[in-house]
Scaffold this active site. Sequence first.
Site, PDB file in Angstrom:
ATOM      1  N   LYS A 170       0.864  -1.183   0.000  1.00 22.64           N
ATOM      2  CA  LYS A 170       0.000   0.000   0.000  1.00 22.64           C
ATOM      3  C   LYS A 170       0.903   1.237   0.000  1.00 22.64           C
ATOM      4  O   LYS A 170       1.473   1.614   1.008  1.00 22.64           O
ATOM      5  CB  LYS A 170      -0.917   0.048   1.222  1.00 22.64           C
ATOM      6  CG  LYS A 170      -2.023   1.089   0.996  1.00 22.64           C
ATOM      7  CD  LYS A 170      -2.371   1.930   2.202  1.00 22.64           C
ATOM      8  CE  LYS A 170      -1.527   3.091   2.532  1.00 22.64           C
ATOM      9  NZ  LYS A 170      -1.580   4.256   1.662  1.00 22.64           N
ATOM     10  N   GLY A 201      -4.503   3.779  -1.916  1.00 19.48           N
ATOM     11  CA  GLY A 201      -5.631   4.260  -1.121  1.00 19.48           C
ATOM     12  C   GLY A 201      -5.229   4.863   0.207  1.00 19.48           C
ATOM     13  O   GLY A 201      -4.053   5.120   0.475  1.00 19.48           O
ATOM     14  N   GLY A 203      -4.581   5.305   4.147  1.00 20.69           N
ATOM     15  CA  GLY A 203      -4.001   4.489   5.211  1.00 20.69           C
ATOM     16  C   GLY A 203      -5.063   3.979   6.160  1.00 20.69           C
ATOM     17  O   GLY A 203      -5.052   2.813   6.577  1.00 20.69           O
ATOM     18  N   GLY A 207      -4.625   0.454   4.951  1.00 19.63           N
ATOM     19  CA  GLY A 207      -3.631   0.107   5.978  1.00 19.63           C
ATOM     20  C   GLY A 207      -4.282  -0.628   7.139  1.00 19.63           C
ATOM     21  O   GLY A 207      -3.778  -1.647   7.620  1.00 19.63           O
ATOM     22  N   GLU A 245       9.338   0.994  11.274  1.00 14.24           N
ATOM     23  CA  GLU A 245      10.436   1.919  10.969  1.00 14.24           C
ATOM     24  C   GLU A 245       9.843   3.318  11.102  1.00 14.24           C
ATOM     25  O   GLU A 245       9.119   3.776  10.227  1.00 14.24           O
ATOM     26  CB  GLU A 245      10.939   1.699   9.541  1.00 14.24           C
ATOM     27  CG  GLU A 245      11.402   0.279   9.243  1.00 14.24           C
ATOM     28  CD  GLU A 245      12.731  -0.068   9.906  1.00 14.24           C
ATOM     29  OE1 GLU A 245      13.485   0.858  10.265  1.00 14.24           O
ATOM     30  OE2 GLU A 245      13.000  -1.264  10.067  1.00 14.24           O
ATOM     31  N   CYS A 279      13.862  10.499   7.519  1.00 11.43           N
ATOM     32  CA  CYS A 279      13.658  10.032   8.897  1.00 11.43           C
ATOM     33  C   CYS A 279      14.945  10.088   9.701  1.00 11.43           C
ATOM     34  O   CYS A 279      14.938  10.367  10.891  1.00 11.43           O
ATOM     35  CB  CYS A 279      13.109   8.620   8.877  1.00 11.43           C
ATOM     36  SG  CYS A 279      14.077   7.531   7.822  1.00 11.43           S
ATOM     37  N   GLU A 377      10.039  15.593  15.874  1.00 12.80           N
ATOM     38  CA  GLU A 377      10.461  15.485  14.477  1.00 12.80           C
ATOM     39  C   GLU A 377       9.705  16.533  13.656  1.00 12.80           C
ATOM     40  O   GLU A 377       8.478  16.502  13.587  1.00 12.80           O
ATOM     41  CB  GLU A 377      10.145  14.073  13.967  1.00 12.80           C
ATOM     42  CG  GLU A 377      10.650  13.825  12.568  1.00 12.80           C
ATOM     43  CD  GLU A 377      10.245  12.455  12.034  1.00 12.80           C
ATOM     44  OE1 GLU A 377       9.072  12.067  12.179  1.00 12.80           O
ATOM     45  OE2 GLU A 377      11.111  11.774  11.464  1.00 12.80           O
TER      46      GLU A 377
END
Length: 469
Positions: A170, A201, A203, A207, A245, A279, A377
């Site tokens: 996805k 699509g 999440g 997801g 991750e 990241c 972040e």
Amino acid sequence: MRDYLKFYIDGKWVDPATPKTAEVINPANEQVSGHISLGSPADVDTAVAAARRAFASWGETSVKERLDLLEAIQAEYLRRERELGEAVTEEMGAPISLGCGFHTLLGKGHLQTAIEVLREFKFEEQRGVTIIRKEPIGVCGMITPWNWPMNQTCVKIFPALATGCTMILKPPQLAPYSAQILAEIIDAAGTPAGVFNMIQGQGSVIGTALSRHPDVDMISFTGSETVGIQIQKDAAETVKRVGLELGGKSAWIVLDDPAMAENVAAATAGMMGNSGQTCSAGSRLLVPSARLNEAIESARAAAEGVSVGDPNGNFAMGPVVSKSQYESIQDYIQKGLDEGAQLIAGGLGKPEGLDKGYYVKPTVFLGNNQMVIAREEIFGPVLVMIGYDGVDDAVEIANDSPFGLGGYVSGSDVEAARDIARRMRTGAIWINGGFDFHAPFGGYKHSGNGREWGEHGFAEYLEIKAIVG
Ligand code: NAD
């Protein structure tokens, strides 16, 4: 205009179960650049069933058969590499030199690495009276982010194929084009039906359906901490493996030596790459307090030297990915100003002359490690410089973070840099620009629990079996 309205399921390009489309916006000019279909749980059910059927035979293939397929994919990838890079530029705004450079190089590198690891990998070994076997985990759901789209998809798909798994990808809704081309590449290479499937699509729909699906054996997720936590909760009922991750706030320690100013400049410019949307970006720059003025001047010059503009032009930095990402970064810059950080370069608003598109000024603050801009972040071109007093202090500041993804040490004494790296609580530390496709990549603490890249990336997709006696 790119209209990618079909999904790749069971070896065929198919319409979604329920037609529904969404626009894709080009972040460089805020114009609609194409459309994708948004899938539903019914599409997930079809794809998972296809992957399950395919696993029965793909999971039993020989190393030679899997190597043949990976090499066929590699030939197709190389043939369409330029197209992949152009798609990355259009979907997420990376300068074309980066889209057709490091972005596609990373995908290619993970493919080549999977081939190299597979050639040598021991799926079975004898230890005393026990045979230890490593077997494919089964049907994998892969959920990826938009920031390094080729890297994130390839680092999952190729080790999974190499180990004998089948999968449903996805891709991110914001950056769906390169994944669509990758699916075409995998199809053209002759991948058996059902081994690789792709559904575009949301999440929260696709997801979630993958994470909760009783017939999905593992989820490999790269993305934000918030979504990672949600996926673990969704996956808990079905006791599937979840590889996470997640984000980071990595420290870049510049040692006190004659190259200090030069290393500060390289760290500053490096952090701005990909518009700071990495990241593992070294977004906390730790410099010797005794040489703060020198470091400030160097970082200012480096940030002001980062040219910003149209990704199809000759600029070092393009826009950030979306309006909401732009606004979130602006909020953080405002927060930095409000909490008393000293603005060294950049600041609020768009760079001069760039009114259309989600462009952000390369921004550097001098702050401290307790400020919000040093703890959260930001995921944009915003660097926080922090002074340290001695190496112990530098290590303490680096480790004082909820995250633990990357880290950097720059300095001429490599052994001293390695000693510092040993004390840093993060998954990977790069010394003086070192790079290795075989080095494991993943996070400590809130940065996740998985390890991708190279041989360690294979372990994500393997079950371990003992046959004793
Ligand atoms: P995100 O978490 O918003 O989205 C990532 C993916 O998850 C997308 O495909 C999205 O559609 C999907 N998703 C959203 N809600 C979901 C849900 N409820 N269930 C299942 N899937 C869902 O992240 P993003 O904004 O696309 O990416 C940026 C984040 O990714 C940053 O935090 C960055 O640090 C992180 N990241 C980590 C790594 C790493 O290797 N550690 C690499 C790149 C990016």
